[in-house]
Design a protein around this motif. Structure first.
Motif, PDB file in Angstrom:
ATOM      1  N   HIS A 103      23.399 -36.932 -20.159  1.00 44.29           N
ATOM      2  CA  HIS A 103      23.876 -37.537 -18.706  1.00 44.29           C
ATOM      3  C   HIS A 103      24.021 -37.039 -17.991  1.00 44.29           C
ATOM      4  O   HIS A 103      25.179 -37.606 -17.031  1.00 44.29           O
ATOM      5  N   PRO A 104      23.985 -35.970 -17.259  1.00 42.16           N
ATOM      6  CA  PRO A 104      23.898 -35.569 -16.235  1.00 42.16           C
ATOM      7  C   PRO A 104      24.488 -35.987 -14.751  1.00 42.16           C
ATOM      8  O   PRO A 104      24.762 -35.890 -14.013  1.00 42.16           O
ATOM      9  N   ARG A 105      22.700 -36.930 -14.592  1.00 46.15           N
ATOM     10  CA  ARG A 105      22.877 -37.534 -13.829  1.00 46.15           C
ATOM     11  C   ARG A 105      24.388 -39.086 -13.694  1.00 46.15           C
ATOM     12  O   ARG A 105      23.946 -38.719 -11.979  1.00 46.15           O
ATOM     13  N   PHE A 106      24.980 -38.746 -14.220  1.00 43.85           N
ATOM     14  CA  PHE A 106      25.477 -39.965 -14.454  1.00 43.85           C
ATOM     15  C   PHE A 106      27.084 -38.711 -14.234  1.00 43.85           C
ATOM     16  O   PHE A 106      28.542 -39.189 -13.822  1.00 43.85           O
ATOM     17  N   TYR A 107      27.781 -38.152 -15.115  1.00 49.72           N
ATOM     18  CA  TYR A 107      27.803 -37.263 -14.939  1.00 49.72           C
ATOM     19  C   TYR A 107      28.815 -36.423 -13.476  1.00 49.72           C
ATOM     20  O   TYR A 107      29.972 -36.275 -13.355  1.00 49.72           O
ATOM     21  N   ARG A 108      27.687 -36.371 -12.987  1.00 52.27           N
ATOM     22  CA  ARG A 108      28.372 -35.790 -12.170  1.00 52.27           C
ATOM     23  C   ARG A 108      28.815 -36.746 -11.022  1.00 52.27           C
ATOM     24  O   ARG A 108      29.456 -36.308  -9.599  1.00 52.27           O
ATOM     25  N   TRP A 109      28.779 -37.897 -10.939  1.00 51.34           N
ATOM     26  CA  TRP A 109      29.483 -38.727 -10.296  1.00 51.34           C
ATOM     27  C   TRP A 109      31.084 -38.932 -10.581  1.00 51.34           C
ATOM     28  O   TRP A 109      32.321 -39.628 -10.057  1.00 51.34           O
ATOM     29  N   PHE A 110      31.411 -38.090 -11.662  1.00 48.18           N
ATOM     30  CA  PHE A 110      33.234 -38.381 -12.279  1.00 48.18           C
ATOM     31  C   PHE A 110      34.035 -37.006 -11.177  1.00 48.18           C
ATOM     32  O   PHE A 110      34.708 -37.255 -11.524  1.00 48.18           O
ATOM     33  N   LYS A 111      33.545 -36.733 -10.430  1.00 50.74           N
ATOM     34  CA  LYS A 111      33.644 -36.227  -9.783  1.00 50.74           C
ATOM     35  C   LYS A 111      34.122 -36.089  -8.182  1.00 50.74           C
ATOM     36  O   LYS A 111      35.353 -35.234  -7.956  1.00 50.74           O
ATOM     37  N   GLN A 112      33.484 -37.020  -8.091  1.00 53.69           N
ATOM     38  CA  GLN A 112      33.207 -37.754  -6.889  1.00 53.69           C
ATOM     39  C   GLN A 112      35.037 -37.962  -6.898  1.00 53.69           C
ATOM     40  O   GLN A 112      35.810 -38.960  -7.827  1.00 53.69           O
ATOM     41  N   ARG A 113      35.639 -38.289  -5.805  1.00 49.97           N
ATOM     42  CA  ARG A 113      36.731 -38.568  -5.274  1.00 49.97           C
ATOM     43  C   ARG A 113      37.531 -39.537  -4.790  1.00 49.97           C
ATOM     44  O   ARG A 113      38.247 -40.010  -5.465  1.00 49.97           O
ATOM     45  N   GLU A 114      36.764 -39.985  -4.313  1.00 49.14           N
ATOM     46  CA  GLU A 114      36.398 -41.652  -3.619  1.00 49.14           C
ATOM     47  C   GLU A 114      35.258 -42.312  -3.253  1.00 49.14           C
ATOM     48  O   GLU A 114      34.254 -42.258  -4.149  1.00 49.14           O
ATOM     49  N   PHE A 115      34.995 -43.637  -3.499  1.00 51.96           N
ATOM     50  CA  PHE A 115      34.463 -44.220  -3.789  1.00 51.96           C
ATOM     51  C   PHE A 115      34.545 -45.193  -2.127  1.00 51.96           C
ATOM     52  O   PHE A 115      35.496 -46.628  -3.202  1.00 51.96           O
ATOM     53  N   GLY A 116      33.412 -45.671  -1.568  1.00 52.53           N
ATOM     54  CA  GLY A 116      33.862 -46.899  -0.634  1.00 52.53           C
ATOM     55  C   GLY A 116      33.249 -48.028  -0.903  1.00 52.53           C
ATOM     56  O   GLY A 116      31.980 -48.160  -1.127  1.00 52.53           O
ATOM     57  N   ASP A 136      35.377 -30.374 -12.998  1.00 44.33           N
ATOM     58  CA  ASP A 136      34.630 -30.561 -11.952  1.00 44.33           C
ATOM     59  C   ASP A 136      34.433 -32.287 -12.929  1.00 44.33           C
ATOM     60  O   ASP A 136      32.802 -32.968 -12.307  1.00 44.33           O
ATOM     61  N   GLY A 137      34.838 -32.555 -12.979  1.00 42.13           N
ATOM     62  CA  GLY A 137      34.736 -34.286 -13.819  1.00 42.13           C
ATOM     63  C   GLY A 137      35.519 -34.854 -14.880  1.00 42.13           C
ATOM     64  O   GLY A 137      36.645 -33.935 -14.461  1.00 42.13           O
ATOM     65  N   LEU A 138      35.340 -35.863 -15.203  1.00 46.45           N
ATOM     66  CA  LEU A 138      36.190 -37.239 -15.911  1.00 46.45           C
ATOM     67  C   LEU A 138      37.262 -38.102 -14.809  1.00 46.45           C
ATOM     68  O   LEU A 138      37.551 -37.796 -13.807  1.00 46.45           O
ATOM     69  N   MET A 139      37.945 -38.337 -16.270  1.00 47.10           N
ATOM     70  CA  MET A 139      39.537 -39.571 -15.008  1.00 47.10           C
ATOM     71  C   MET A 139      40.508 -39.123 -15.739  1.00 47.10           C
ATOM     72  O   MET A 139      40.499 -38.546 -17.012  1.00 47.10           O
ATOM     73  N   ALA A 140      41.450 -40.445 -15.184  1.00 49.19           N
ATOM     74  CA  ALA A 140      42.557 -40.053 -15.375  1.00 49.19           C
ATOM     75  C   ALA A 140      42.952 -42.075 -15.702  1.00 49.19           C
ATOM     76  O   ALA A 140      42.282 -42.928 -14.687  1.00 49.19           O
ATOM     77  N   VAL A 141      43.780 -42.294 -16.832  1.00 49.84           N
ATOM     78  CA  VAL A 141      43.824 -43.773 -16.678  1.00 49.84           C
ATOM     79  C   VAL A 141      45.218 -43.973 -17.403  1.00 49.84           C
ATOM     80  O   VAL A 141      45.975 -43.261 -17.780  1.00 49.84           O
ATOM     81  N   HIS A 142      45.788 -44.922 -16.780  1.00 54.11           N
ATOM     82  CA  HIS A 142      46.831 -45.735 -16.809  1.00 54.11           C
ATOM     83  C   HIS A 142      47.493 -46.872 -17.945  1.00 54.11           C
ATOM     84  O   HIS A 142      46.655 -47.628 -17.418  1.00 54.11           O
TER      85      HIS A 142
END
Length: 307
Positions: A103-116, A136-142
């Motif tokens: 799913h490379p189309r969606f993976y590229r959004w994981f490197k986006q630093r902010e979203f408004g 270049d991607g993925l996330m952090a959670v708490h």
């Protein structure tokens, strides 16, 4: 566009604050969920796809089973239900690999630093997107109960590595651990392309066909990652077990490729036909059978025809 239900609008936790009964494009909801971990976006998507959250949870668990995530179980789509909901680092690594490769189309959004959205800014909590040029991607959670978690991936010198950090004690330790894991991996290991997909690794002699030679190889590019210095000890053994008699279809299983390092098996990969060969004409089959007789090669096709 997707309808935002009252349940989605009122869900606690990080949100994009889409109002109840409003409609939001699916792409915006996915970005809000990926970049800002927006719970309202996750609920809205789940309700749209599965009719309600629990129906979608069943879809999630079925997909986890299909992907081989043997120690993963979901009870909701936000992670708010902590009891009997679990995963582990190995399953997360498998999931990351699937996201990146399939799913490379969606993976590229994981490197986006902010979203408004609608005047509200959501920020990616993966601090390594700012601190590490290879990431270049993925996330952090708490999680209040389990601490800080980081799932991160990056590339250097055409080698991709992913790091999983679970249960870090604080927000500072989480990216530090992820950065150290990637640093260690990039310095201690290397990746090389062993075989190109759809390019013949070996040519196979085919009998009784309209062509004598069939290229055999792997379906996709085959990359191998080893500790630095161990590629000199890598050995590849190709074992052809498929029928050498025409007709043969493209993609037909023809054998296995075994890889060893210091005589230890590190992987086996399927070999397939990279072309198709039709049955030859009368004269070419006559010549082939004559050569097979001279070389004492059994003609299994004749025994099959008499059954």
């Amino acid at each position: 566009s997707i309808l935002i239900s009252q349940k989605a609008a009122r869900i606690p936790g990080p949100r994009m604050f889409a109002s109840s009964s409003s409609r939001v494009p699916a792409q915006e909801l996915i970005k809000a969920m990926i970049v800002g971990r927006a719970n309202d976006a996750a609920i809205a998507l789940a309700e749209h796809i599965g009719s309600d959250e629990q129906a979608f949870v069943s879809i999630m668990n079925n997909e986890a089973e299909r992907l081989g995530l043997h120690n993963t179980r979901f009870r909701d789509v936000t992670g708010n239900k902590r009891n009997r909901q679990h995963t582990d680092a190995n399953d997360l690594a498998v999931l990351v690999k699937n996201i990146i490769n399939e799913h490379p189309r969606f993976y590229r959004w994981f490197k986006q630093r902010e979203f408004g959205y609608n005047g509200i800014a959501l920020y990616n909590r993966n601090a390594l997107l700012w601190r590490n040029k290879n990431v270049d991607g993925l996330m952090a959670v708490h999680s209040v109960r389990d601490g800080y978690h980081l799932i991160v991936s990056g590339k250097r010198d055409n080698m991709r590595l992913s790091a999983i950090v679970l249960g870090a004690p604080n927000e500072r330790a989480m990216p530090a651990a992820g950065s150290e894991l990637l640093k260690y991996g990039f310095e201690q290991f290397e990746t090389r392309k062993l075989y190109a997909g759809n390019e013949g690794a070996v040519n196979m002699r085919v009998w009784l066909g309209d062509t004598e030679v069939l290229p055999v190889g792997v379906k996709k590019d085959l990359y191998i990652t080893l500790p630095r210095g161990e590629f000199d000890s890598l050995r590849a053994k190709l074992k052809l077990t498929g029928s050498p008699y025409a007709p043969i279809e493209r993609g037909q299983s023809m054998g296995t490729l075994s890889l060893t390092v210091l005589d230890e098996l590190i992987g086996e990969h399927e070999l397939v036909s990279l072309g198709s060969i039709a049955e030859g004409g009368f004269f070419s089959r006559f010549l082939d059978r004559a050569e097979m007789w001279l070389r004492d090669i059994p003609d299994n096709t004749q025994s099959e025809q008499t059954k």
